[in-house]
Scaffold this motif. Sequence first.
Motif, PDB file in Angstrom:
ATOM      1  N   MET A  73       0.832  -1.198   0.000  1.00 10.33           N
ATOM      2  CA  MET A  73       0.000   0.000   0.000  1.00 10.33           C
ATOM      3  C   MET A  73       0.869   1.251   0.000  1.00 10.33           C
ATOM      4  N   LEU A  74       1.926   1.251   0.823  1.00  9.90           N
ATOM      5  CA  LEU A  74       2.819   2.413   0.878  1.00  9.90           C
ATOM      6  C   LEU A  74       3.504   2.637  -0.465  1.00  9.90           C
ATOM      7  N   VAL A 158      -3.784   5.679   4.732  1.00 12.85           N
ATOM      8  CA  VAL A 158      -2.510   5.433   5.413  1.00 12.85           C
ATOM      9  C   VAL A 158      -2.642   5.656   6.910  1.00 12.85           C
ATOM     10  N   ALA A 159      -3.342   6.677   7.316  1.00 11.18           N
ATOM     11  CA  ALA A 159      -3.472   6.969   8.743  1.00 11.18           C
ATOM     12  C   ALA A 159      -4.193   5.832   9.463  1.00 11.18           C
ATOM     13  N   ALA A 160      -5.263   5.343   8.861  1.00  7.66           N
ATOM     14  CA  ALA A 160      -6.013   4.235   9.485  1.00  7.66           C
ATOM     15  C   ALA A 160      -5.169   2.972   9.538  1.00  7.66           C
ATOM     16  N   VAL A 161      -4.374   2.716   8.496  1.00 11.52           N
ATOM     17  CA  VAL A 161      -3.501   1.533   8.477  1.00 11.52           C
ATOM     18  C   VAL A 161      -2.480   1.621   9.601  1.00 11.52           C
ATOM     19  N   GLU A 162      -1.864   2.780   9.753  1.00 10.95           N
ATOM     20  CA  GLU A 162      -0.853   2.936  10.805  1.00 10.95           C
ATOM     21  C   GLU A 162      -1.482   2.865  12.189  1.00 10.95           C
ATOM     22  N   ALA A 163      -2.719   3.351  12.311  1.00  9.18           N
ATOM     23  CA  ALA A 163      -3.402   3.296  13.604  1.00  9.18           C
ATOM     24  C   ALA A 163      -3.701   1.850  13.999  1.00  9.18           C
ATOM     25  N   ARG A 164      -3.991   1.025  13.024  1.00  6.25           N
ATOM     26  CA  ARG A 164      -4.272  -0.386  13.304  1.00  6.25           C
ATOM     27  C   ARG A 164      -3.013  -1.153  13.684  1.00  6.25           C
ATOM     28  N   ASN A 165      -1.867  -0.680  13.211  1.00  6.41           N
ATOM     29  CA  ASN A 165      -0.614  -1.414  13.465  1.00  6.41           C
ATOM     30  C   ASN A 165      -0.341  -1.592  14.952  1.00  6.41           C
ATOM     31  N   ALA A 166      -0.525  -0.522  15.728  1.00  7.29           N
ATOM     32  CA  ALA A 166      -0.244  -0.581  17.160  1.00  7.29           C
ATOM     33  C   ALA A 166      -1.182  -1.562  17.866  1.00  7.29           C
ATOM     34  N   GLU A 167      -2.467  -1.533  17.488  1.00  4.89           N
ATOM     35  CA  GLU A 167      -3.438  -2.435  18.123  1.00  4.89           C
ATOM     36  C   GLU A 167      -3.162  -3.899  17.755  1.00  4.89           C
TER      37      GLU A 167
END
Length: 286
Positions: A73-74, A158-167
């Motif tokens: 995606m990136l 991208v923001a939502a993808v990165e937010a999911r990474n931590a969880e």
Amino acid sequence: MSLSIGKRILLGFFAITVVVVALGLYALEQIGAVRDTTDAIVRRDMTVLRQLDDLGNEARDLGLLRRTAVIGMLMQAQGRPAQTGETLTAWRQTAAQVENRLATTIQLAGEYRAQGISAERIAAWDRIAAAANTVQGFFREVKAQGEAQFAAIAQQDVAAVEARNAEISRLQAPFLDGIKNLRSQLDGSMALGQRAAQADYERSRLSIYLTLGASVLLALLITWLISRAVVRPLESVMAFVARVGEGDLSGQLTAGGRDEIGQLSARLNTMVAGLSDLARTNRAAT
């Protein structure tokens, strides 16, 4: 009814033969039981072990596929070509396999619990089932978050993808640790299985020894009975005949049976009585 000497001896040998054959069959049965128990323990443990090994590999594949999708995606966001659709399909297939592995592990633990050979093994299968249920709960949370992240990837968010990474990372740790705990529980169950098989072997060996001891005692009893019924009466007859041969006609044998020795004793007594009467007649004539 009186048995002849020959029949008594044959009966004694027959009884000893039957005991030896029965002991051999019992030993074979015990050996077979130990082998079957050991085979069952190994087969069950290896079945679950293969499930857990595949589960660990597929859990790692899930993480790799998800990271591959994020990287793709990136790359697309930077205008470079990348395929995320195939990665999503592979991730979902792997997730389904993980779900099946966990369900199979829980099912096998329940089946093997019902067939447990000891209380310790039953408790071990209970622990494995409980640990698998816990892992299943963590996995479903990871899967839900992964689906949400893949949806964000499809939308190029991208923001939502990165937010999911931590969880996902937070949930991934107990999921992977739970798989390790499952393997540890299985290792403990395998050790218990080895001890159970060894205990079964020791019990079988003890029972064989006890049966062998009882067989030896029975053989000694049969030998003593044959000696009492045949050997000792024969020794008495031989001693009596020896005395008669030396000229002692005053003795009498105890004729206590209708077998060959009893009949021989009665006839010897009659013969000796006749010889004694003949001797007295000769002495009176002279």
